[in-house]
Design an enzyme around this catalytic site. Structure first.
Site, PDB file in Angstrom:
ATOM      1  N   HIS A   1       2.863  15.658   3.858  1.00  0.00           N
ATOM      2  CA  HIS A   1       3.636  14.740   4.901  1.00  0.00           C
ATOM      3  C   HIS A   1       2.799  13.234   4.694  1.00  0.00           C
ATOM      4  O   HIS A   1       2.735  12.363   5.650  1.00  0.00           O
ATOM      5  CB  HIS A   1       3.223  15.129   6.388  1.00  0.00           C
ATOM      6  CG  HIS A   1       3.615  16.536   6.573  1.00  0.00           C
ATOM      7  ND1 HIS A   1       5.229  16.765   6.837  1.00  0.00           N
ATOM      8  CD2 HIS A   1       2.912  17.570   6.577  1.00  0.00           C
ATOM      9  CE1 HIS A   1       5.181  18.006   7.045  1.00  0.00           C
ATOM     10  NE2 HIS A   1       3.896  18.719   7.007  1.00  0.00           N
TER      11      HIS A   1
ATOM     12  N   LYS B   1       0.768 -10.964  -9.041  1.00  0.00           N
ATOM     13  CA  LYS B   1       1.369  -9.692  -9.077  1.00  0.00           C
ATOM     14  C   LYS B   1       1.629  -8.817 -10.376  1.00  0.00           C
ATOM     15  O   LYS B   1       1.555  -9.565 -11.269  1.00  0.00           O
ATOM     16  CB  LYS B   1       2.832  -9.978  -8.621  1.00  0.00           C
ATOM     17  CG  LYS B   1       2.992 -10.445  -6.877  1.00  0.00           C
ATOM     18  CD  LYS B   1       2.580  -9.428  -6.125  1.00  0.00           C
ATOM     19  CE  LYS B   1       3.548  -8.166  -6.028  1.00  0.00           C
ATOM     20  NZ  LYS B   1       4.967  -8.518  -5.809  1.00  0.00           N
TER      21      LYS B   1
ATOM     22  N   GLU C   1       9.780   1.944 -10.746  1.00  0.00           N
ATOM     23  CA  GLU C   1      10.693   1.691  -9.678  1.00  0.00           C
ATOM     24  C   GLU C   1      12.063   1.744 -10.536  1.00  0.00           C
ATOM     25  O   GLU C   1      13.013   2.534  -9.835  1.00  0.00           O
ATOM     26  CB  GLU C   1      10.342   0.435  -9.312  1.00  0.00           C
ATOM     27  CG  GLU C   1       9.192   0.313  -8.209  1.00  0.00           C
ATOM     28  CD  GLU C   1       9.005  -1.252  -7.884  1.00  0.00           C
ATOM     29  OE1 GLU C   1       8.247  -1.541  -7.006  1.00  0.00           O
ATOM     30  OE2 GLU C   1       9.437  -2.114  -8.719  1.00  0.00           O
TER      31      GLU C   1
END
Length: 473
Positions: free
Chosen positions: A162, A289, A296
């Site tokens: 979870h 970044k 992705e």
């Protein structure tokens, strides 16, 4: 040379040609030309089958086979010839090329056969080869995961359920979990190849061939292990394509789950992995970044693969028996899904191989005493407490520590005994990170010895898969 009214594979019963827009609409050569190598191989096998059936002489077979080999060579050396062709489909292209080379003899090759069985055969041959290729690519990814597990065998991490800290495990155990998922993809790919491994040639349009061709001989020449048992089913069966798409959808789903884990792990909040420069991108605005774009994109492309499977299922669900032109829509989704998954596996294997893991960060997370609460319950069980009560007592200990703003291992021993009188001092020594991992030495567990055993077994299976894929190539 005698002339036909037109050079299409049909049209003798038509007075007018097709509407220009409809003619463009119904053409398939722009995508089914991918199957040309298989079409030419099937044509060679069919030419040889027509000799003992009394349709072609030995000399004619030699001429046709020679012409088909010349066509195959030109297809390889002159791609523009194929791309710029005005052929309706790959069958039309092959026959036109044959007639241009041989004259009217080229028209004899289509005796006793239909485009319905031809495309089914070509497509099955593609799926067999595609499955073997995909097995090699999938094995490379699973091997990259195995290599990383081997290089990071004893690094502990916080196992989660979870997305919450649960129990400590080894990083190698986590990596092998993903590798195991991909081995199921190998099994599905083999099943898809077996589903495709039946030759439809000799089925005709739907009723079978009117000439005594040897179907078993044709199948053997083309590398099939068997022939299709029913001609009506053979020309319309696309279960093999569904099986292949299902295998690809499963692979893509597991790739997406792997991608999600690494996207999370690469975030500053997790900081468990360092993304390789070679498989990352930056921001056009924010200089600092490093984005996990490889993962992705893999995660994002998975929808295409699932969509291809659902699309073909939808195409097939309402079709009556035998061949219908709807089946022309079967190839594009399979080709597209194949190409996408092949690229996803290549990028995934490369990114996994270059991945660097933050061992210190992973160990610090694994040392969270909360992950050892189950060990406290198990220690009580070893002292004769029923597990349900032991679970409740360990939960009370954890809750008391929360109320005091501490971790439970910092509670005084007297406080622990007040909640769980069965505890003794030795029990606390059993509640450590190393013992929690070492104690789970059952087959498939996270103990180091069990992980080493799983790794060796995985490598053995991957080696077998490589051998099988190589043998079927």
């Amino acid at each position: 040379m005698s002339q036909r009214k037109n050079d299409k594979l049909w049209g003798g019963r038509f007075d007018a040609g097709p509407d220009a827009a409809f003619d463009a609409f119904q053409r398939s050569f722009s995508f089914d030309r991918r199957l040309l190598p298989y079409e030419l191989a099937v044509n060679r096998a069919w030419a040889r089958a027509l000799e003992p059936a009394g349709i072609l002489t030995s000399a004619e077979v030699q001429q046709i086979v020679g012409a088909l080999e010349r066509i195959a060579a030109r297809v390889q050396s002159d791609p523009a010839w194929v791309v710029n062709s005005d052929a309706e489909d790959l069958h039309h292209f092959a026959e036109k090329a044959l007639v241009e080379d041989l004259g009217p003899l080229g028209w004899k090759l289509h005796t006793g056969r239909s485009r319905n069985e031809l495309i089914a055969t070509d497509f099955r041959l593609f799926v067999k080869d595609a499955s073997a290729e995909m097995q090699r690519r999938l094995t490379a990814l699973a091997s990259a995961l195995a290599d990383q597990a081997d290089a990071n065998l004893a690094i502990p991490m916080a196992g989660m359920t979870h997305l919450q800290h649960a129990q400590p495990i080894l990083l190698s155990h986590f990596l092998l979990a993903h590798a195991e998922a991909f081995t199921r993809g190998l099994a599905r790919l083999r099943a898809a190849a077996d589903s495709a491994d039946a030759c439809p040639m000799g089925s005709g349009a739907l009723a079978g061939c009117a000439f005594p061709v040897d179907r078993d001989s044709i199948a053997r020449e083309l590398g099939f292990s068997r022939v299709t048992p029913n001609s009506l089913d053979a020309v319309s069966d696309r279960d093999f394509a569904l099986d292949y798409l299902f295998a690809l959808a499963g692979i893509a789903t597991h790739l997406s789950r792997l991608a999600e884990d690494f996207v999370l792990f690469a975030s500053q909040e997790f900081a468990c992995v360092t993304l390789p420069d070679e498989y990352s991108t930056g921001s056009s605005l924010m200089p600092q970044k490093k984005n996990p774009d490889a993962w992705e994109l893999i995660r994002g492309k998975t929808g295409r693969i699932t969509g291809a499977l659902l699309g073909l299922l939808t195409t097939l669900k309402g079709l009556p028996s035998s061949y219908q032109r709807d089946l022309q829509e079967d190839k594009e989704p399979v080709f597209a899904a194949h190409d996408q998954v092949a690229a996803m596996l290549e990028i995934g294997a490369g990114a996994v191989a270059k991945m660097c893991f933050n061992a210190d960060r992973l160990r610090r997370a694994a040392e969270d005493p909360g992950l050892l609460t189950t060990e406290l319950a198990d220690a009580l069980v070893r002292r004769g407490v029923a597990f349900r009560r032991a679970h409740d007592l360990a939960g009370q200990v954890f809750r008391e520590a929360e109320r005091q703003g501490r971790v439970w291992t910092e509670l005084p021993f007297a406080e622990l005994r007040r909640i769980a009188p069965e505890l003794d001092a030795a029990a606390l020594t059993e509640c450590s990170l190393d013992s929690a991992i070492a104690r789970r030495g059952v087959l498939g567990g996270t103990a180091l010895a069990a992980v080493k055993q799983e790794l060796a077994e995985l490598r053995r299976r991957l080696g077998q898969s490589s051998e099988r894929a190589g043998a079927s190539a």
